[in-house]
Design a protein around this motif. Structure first.
Motif, PDB file in Angstrom:
ATOM      1  N   SER A   3       0.828  -1.198   0.000  1.00  0.00           N
ATOM      2  CA  SER A   3       0.000   0.000   0.000  1.00  0.00           C
ATOM      3  C   SER A   3       0.867   1.254   0.000  1.00  0.00           C
ATOM      4  CB  SER A   3      -0.897  -0.006   1.241  1.00  0.00           C
ATOM      5  OG  SER A   3      -1.625   1.189   1.310  1.00  0.00           O
ATOM      6  N   GLN A  28       0.380  10.188  -3.348  1.00  0.00           N
ATOM      7  CA  GLN A  28       0.185   8.999  -2.527  1.00  0.00           C
ATOM      8  C   GLN A  28      -1.162   8.376  -2.847  1.00  0.00           C
ATOM      9  OE1 GLN A  28       0.750  10.500   1.475  1.00  0.00           O
ATOM     10  NE2 GLN A  28      -1.420  10.449   1.901  1.00  0.00           N
ATOM     11  N   GLU A  29      -1.304   7.107  -2.469  1.00  0.00           N
ATOM     12  CA  GLU A  29      -2.521   6.353  -2.743  1.00  0.00           C
ATOM     13  C   GLU A  29      -3.697   6.894  -1.937  1.00  0.00           C
ATOM     14  OE1 GLU A  29      -4.016   1.743  -2.157  1.00  0.00           O
ATOM     15  OE2 GLU A  29      -1.876   2.151  -2.250  1.00  0.00           O
ATOM     16  N   ARG A  62      -2.607  -1.733  -9.920  1.00  0.00           N
ATOM     17  CA  ARG A  62      -2.823  -0.309 -10.217  1.00  0.00           C
ATOM     18  C   ARG A  62      -3.679   0.290  -9.098  1.00  0.00           C
ATOM     19  NH1 ARG A  62      -5.490  -0.364 -15.441  1.00  0.00           N
ATOM     20  NH2 ARG A  62      -3.473  -1.140 -16.114  1.00  0.00           N
ATOM     21  N   ARG A  63      -3.391   1.524  -8.675  1.00  0.00           N
ATOM     22  CA  ARG A  63      -4.103   2.145  -7.565  1.00  0.00           C
ATOM     23  C   ARG A  63      -4.546   3.576  -7.901  1.00  0.00           C
ATOM     24  NH1 ARG A  63      -4.348  -2.393  -6.178  1.00  0.00           N
ATOM     25  NH2 ARG A  63      -3.188  -3.379  -4.523  1.00  0.00           N
ATOM     26  N   GLN A  64      -5.630   3.995  -7.241  1.00  0.00           N
ATOM     27  CA  GLN A  64      -6.087   5.383  -7.326  1.00  0.00           C
ATOM     28  C   GLN A  64      -5.203   6.214  -6.419  1.00  0.00           C
ATOM     29  OE1 GLN A  64      -8.719   7.086  -9.070  1.00  0.00           O
ATOM     30  NE2 GLN A  64      -7.494   8.762  -8.265  1.00  0.00           N
ATOM     31  N   GLY A  65      -4.671   7.295  -6.943  1.00  0.00           N
ATOM     32  CA  GLY A  65      -3.805   8.154  -6.151  1.00  0.00           C
ATOM     33  C   GLY A  65      -4.271   9.592  -6.191  1.00  0.00           C
ATOM     34  N   GLU A  82      -6.961   6.271   0.209  1.00  0.00           N
ATOM     35  CA  GLU A  82      -7.463   5.198   1.058  1.00  0.00           C
ATOM     36  C   GLU A  82      -8.959   5.367   1.275  1.00  0.00           C
ATOM     37  OE1 GLU A  82      -5.997   2.777   4.945  1.00  0.00           O
ATOM     38  OE2 GLU A  82      -5.662   4.932   4.926  1.00  0.00           O
ATOM     39  N   THR A 117      -0.526   4.318   0.841  1.00  0.00           N
ATOM     40  CA  THR A 117      -1.311   5.338   1.536  1.00  0.00           C
ATOM     41  C   THR A 117      -0.445   6.016   2.593  1.00  0.00           C
ATOM     42  OG1 THR A 117      -2.096   3.877   3.292  1.00  0.00           O
ATOM     43  CG2 THR A 117      -3.417   3.942   1.274  1.00  0.00           C
ATOM     44  N   ILE A 161      -1.800   5.550  -9.967  1.00  0.00           N
ATOM     45  CA  ILE A 161      -0.470   5.018  -9.691  1.00  0.00           C
ATOM     46  C   ILE A 161      -0.365   3.701 -10.451  1.00  0.00           C
ATOM     47  CG2 ILE A 161       1.108   4.177  -7.913  1.00  0.00           C
ATOM     48  CD1 ILE A 161      -0.370   6.066  -5.935  1.00  0.00           C
TER      49      ILE A 161
END
Length: 155
Positions: A24, A128-129, A108-111, A131, A26, A54
């Protein structure tokens, strides 16, 4: 029996790919290495927020390796003799490519890109990610924690 082995390998591959998730990114998550390390604390106000994506991992061998194994086994069940060998190789190559793409997509992450006005007047930016879909908002008073090259923003 060959069909049962193929199913078992496919299930094993799916489990391995499920473990491809990246650590993670976050502001509230720490690695074991980061625990009990000194961090310098500063305060800031959020100047702007922009949603970003991200990228997922593309350097891992787990997705490509598991995909190649699953694809090779699946390919070996097709054809006979030399045809089985050819389909095994093609299945392994296709499975490796597919596995790598699956690993990238699942990690893949939402940032969010935060532009912060530090109390000393300096303007900085950090990504940063996000949360639990909770974005920082313009005007939020935040803490900026720095340790070496690592920075995180928290309330």
């Amino acid at each position: 029996m060959k069909r049962l082995t193929s199913i078992a390998v496919i299930l094993l591959g799916a489990l391995v790919l499920g473990g491809c998730a990246q650590q993670s990114l976050t502001g509230d998550t720490y690695s074991r290495r980061e625990a009990r390390q000194v961090q310098h604390v500063q305060y800031a106000v959020v100047d702007s927020v922009r949603p970003v994506v991200i990228e997922g991992r593309t350097d891992g061998v787990v997705g490509a390796g598991a995909g190649a194994i699953v694809g090779g086994v699946a390919g070996s069940t097709l054809g006979g003799g030399k045809g089985s060998t050819i389909t095994s190789v093609l299945g392994a190559v296709a499975g490796g490519i597919a596995g790598q793409r699956i690993e990238e997509a699942t990690s893949r992450r939402q940032g969010q890109e935060l532009t912060l006005r530090m109390d000393n007047g300096e303007l900085i930016s950090v990504v940063q990610e996000v949360e639990n879909n909770q974005f920082f908002r313009v005007g939020d008073r935040v803490r900026v924690l720095r340790s070496g090259a690592t920075m995180r923003v928290t309330y």
